[in-house]
Design a protein around this motif. Sequence first.
Motif, PDB file in Angstrom:
ATOM      1  N   SER A 167       7.208 -16.422 -11.322  1.00  0.00           N
ATOM      2  CA  SER A 167       6.248 -16.987  -9.966  1.00  0.00           C
ATOM      3  C   SER A 167       6.425 -15.699  -9.001  1.00  0.00           C
ATOM      4  O   SER A 167       5.495 -15.746  -7.944  1.00  0.00           O
ATOM      5  CB  SER A 167       7.319 -17.961  -9.169  1.00  0.00           C
ATOM      6  N   PHE A 168       7.262 -14.790  -9.211  1.00  0.00           N
ATOM      7  CA  PHE A 168       7.132 -13.616  -7.769  1.00  0.00           C
ATOM      8  C   PHE A 168       6.862 -12.194  -8.705  1.00  0.00           C
ATOM      9  O   PHE A 168       7.382 -12.048  -9.715  1.00  0.00           O
ATOM     10  CB  PHE A 168       8.726 -13.583  -7.506  1.00  0.00           C
ATOM     11  N   GLY A 169       5.910 -11.565  -7.929  1.00  0.00           N
ATOM     12  CA  GLY A 169       5.301 -10.494  -8.363  1.00  0.00           C
ATOM     13  C   GLY A 169       6.357  -9.135  -8.193  1.00  0.00           C
ATOM     14  O   GLY A 169       7.522  -9.578  -7.310  1.00  0.00           O
ATOM     15  N   GLU A 170       6.409  -8.026  -8.998  1.00  0.00           N
ATOM     16  CA  GLU A 170       7.381  -7.160  -8.830  1.00  0.00           C
ATOM     17  C   GLU A 170       6.528  -5.702  -8.842  1.00  0.00           C
ATOM     18  O   GLU A 170       6.151  -5.295  -9.902  1.00  0.00           O
ATOM     19  CB  GLU A 170       8.341  -7.098  -9.848  1.00  0.00           C
ATOM     20  N   ARG A 171       6.088  -5.466  -7.568  1.00  0.00           N
ATOM     21  CA  ARG A 171       5.309  -3.951  -7.501  1.00  0.00           C
ATOM     22  C   ARG A 171       5.911  -3.072  -6.902  1.00  0.00           C
ATOM     23  O   ARG A 171       7.498  -2.951  -6.703  1.00  0.00           O
ATOM     24  CB  ARG A 171       4.222  -4.356  -6.409  1.00  0.00           C
ATOM     25  N   SER A 172       5.398  -1.713  -7.381  1.00  0.00           N
ATOM     26  CA  SER A 172       6.199  -0.489  -7.079  1.00  0.00           C
ATOM     27  C   SER A 172       5.941  -0.340  -5.659  1.00  0.00           C
ATOM     28  O   SER A 172       5.027  -0.929  -4.901  1.00  0.00           O
ATOM     29  CB  SER A 172       5.560   0.673  -7.725  1.00  0.00           C
ATOM     30  N   LEU A 173       6.853   0.327  -5.054  1.00  0.00           N
ATOM     31  CA  LEU A 173       6.905   0.621  -3.573  1.00  0.00           C
ATOM     32  C   LEU A 173       5.343   1.451  -3.287  1.00  0.00           C
ATOM     33  O   LEU A 173       4.975   1.438  -2.128  1.00  0.00           O
ATOM     34  CB  LEU A 173       7.918   1.519  -3.273  1.00  0.00           C
ATOM     35  N   THR A 174       4.794   1.999  -4.070  1.00  0.00           N
ATOM     36  CA  THR A 174       3.567   2.804  -3.716  1.00  0.00           C
ATOM     37  C   THR A 174       2.259   1.868  -4.016  1.00  0.00           C
ATOM     38  O   THR A 174       1.225   2.427  -3.788  1.00  0.00           O
ATOM     39  CB  THR A 174       3.445   3.883  -4.749  1.00  0.00           C
ATOM     40  N   LEU A 221       1.485  -3.225  -1.059  1.00  0.00           N
ATOM     41  CA  LEU A 221       2.911  -3.188  -0.289  1.00  0.00           C
ATOM     42  C   LEU A 221       2.804  -2.403   0.852  1.00  0.00           C
ATOM     43  O   LEU A 221       3.709  -2.283   1.798  1.00  0.00           O
ATOM     44  CB  LEU A 221       4.040  -2.990  -1.274  1.00  0.00           C
ATOM     45  N   ALA A 222       1.402  -1.663   0.950  1.00  0.00           N
ATOM     46  CA  ALA A 222       1.295  -0.698   2.162  1.00  0.00           C
ATOM     47  C   ALA A 222       1.516  -1.092   3.475  1.00  0.00           C
ATOM     48  O   ALA A 222       2.243  -0.565   4.237  1.00  0.00           O
ATOM     49  CB  ALA A 222      -0.335  -0.101   2.236  1.00  0.00           C
ATOM     50  N   PRO A 223       0.958  -2.511   3.754  1.00  0.00           N
ATOM     51  CA  PRO A 223       1.573  -2.922   5.276  1.00  0.00           C
ATOM     52  C   PRO A 223       3.159  -3.034   5.347  1.00  0.00           C
ATOM     53  O   PRO A 223       3.655  -2.680   6.717  1.00  0.00           O
ATOM     54  CB  PRO A 223       0.864  -4.223   5.322  1.00  0.00           C
ATOM     55  N   ALA A 224       3.810  -3.576   4.519  1.00  0.00           N
ATOM     56  CA  ALA A 224       5.060  -3.629   4.569  1.00  0.00           C
ATOM     57  C   ALA A 224       5.757  -2.281   4.666  1.00  0.00           C
ATOM     58  O   ALA A 224       6.759  -1.988   5.429  1.00  0.00           O
ATOM     59  CB  ALA A 224       5.873  -4.518   3.202  1.00  0.00           C
ATOM     60  N   MET A 225       5.499  -1.319   3.841  1.00  0.00           N
ATOM     61  CA  MET A 225       6.056   0.085   3.933  1.00  0.00           C
ATOM     62  C   MET A 225       5.533   0.793   5.084  1.00  0.00           C
ATOM     63  O   MET A 225       6.562   1.228   5.678  1.00  0.00           O
ATOM     64  CB  MET A 225       5.479   0.872   2.700  1.00  0.00           C
ATOM     65  N   ALA A 226       4.683   0.337   5.729  1.00  0.00           N
ATOM     66  CA  ALA A 226       4.417   0.837   7.191  1.00  0.00           C
ATOM     67  C   ALA A 226       4.943   0.212   8.243  1.00  0.00           C
ATOM     68  O   ALA A 226       5.612   1.136   9.003  1.00  0.00           O
ATOM     69  CB  ALA A 226       2.640   0.648   7.387  1.00  0.00           C
ATOM     70  N   VAL A 231       9.269  -9.263  -5.376  1.00  0.00           N
ATOM     71  CA  VAL A 231      10.852  -8.919  -5.814  1.00  0.00           C
ATOM     72  C   VAL A 231      11.257  -7.475  -5.258  1.00  0.00           C
ATOM     73  O   VAL A 231      12.217  -7.472  -4.369  1.00  0.00           O
ATOM     74  CB  VAL A 231      11.072  -8.970  -7.197  1.00  0.00           C
ATOM     75  N   THR A 232      10.384  -6.670  -5.005  1.00  0.00           N
ATOM     76  CA  THR A 232      10.671  -5.208  -4.766  1.00  0.00           C
ATOM     77  C   THR A 232      11.093  -5.530  -3.347  1.00  0.00           C
ATOM     78  O   THR A 232      11.765  -4.635  -2.699  1.00  0.00           O
ATOM     79  CB  THR A 232       9.618  -4.376  -4.974  1.00  0.00           C
TER      80      THR A 232
END
Length: 270
Positions: free
Chosen positions: A78-85, A89-94, A238-239
């Motif tokens: 159910s839950f994606g697992e993306r790389s930090l790049t 995920l850009a808004p979260a890493m920002a 997940v990440t």
Amino acid sequence: MTSAHNTAGSLIREWRTRRRMSQLELAMEAEISQRHLSFVESGRAAPSRDMVLHLAEQLSIPLRQRNQLLLAAGFAPSFGERSLTDKTLAPAMAAVEIVLKGHEPFPALAVDRHWNLVSANAAIAPFLADVSEPSLLKPPVNVLRLSLHPGGIAPRIVNLQEWRMHLLERLKHQIDASGDPVLVDLERELRSYPSGLKGSRPAPVERNAIVHPLRLAHGDQVLSFINTITVFGTPLDVTLSELAIESFFPADEQTRTVLVRLAKERAERS
């Protein structure tokens, strides 16, 4: 605890045992009959997708392990697992970088689920001074290993026994919550490191103390910090769910003064 031979029922039973819940307690929390839960755990009944997620929620199972539980039950994760790049995920890493930068002139860093360094602000520099083992600073930098290794920061931690005990307790809680075998190996490694002066005991807690501070030797001074941990609320990746920001605040005026001075010196050099 999530090998290919595990069934959904056996995994639910393992997580229930890990959470120190009886079958009756979990059934009551999940608002289902104990009989039905017993059938699910024994494999006599196949749980629906919704039931798997419902029981996982009651057991506070991390998102990564919820995906594994779904797979064991025959469902897609159910839950994606993306790389930090990943651009999604850009808004979260920002947001992470805003928090780190905004915390200056005080140190802050972000770590992943295995305590590997993801990012840090410029104020972390005093922590990394005089690290005698260069390999500890090669990516991926493990923050716990760097902190407690005798070639890392440990020789400069004035209250090493107390801080080591604090970090190992946090790691133990994380292992209890996730069952991650990588963290189990990390804990075993960290416990093999020297714990401080042989035969000595941790200093007694000061009467008016509110937290266990980190006391770090810096030149002829001792910097004292208290820390907080920030995680994302209601993550669906997940990440992202496994990312944490640790922020260090000055525990006394001397530490504040030193950190402000160091920030000014960095600004003048740039």
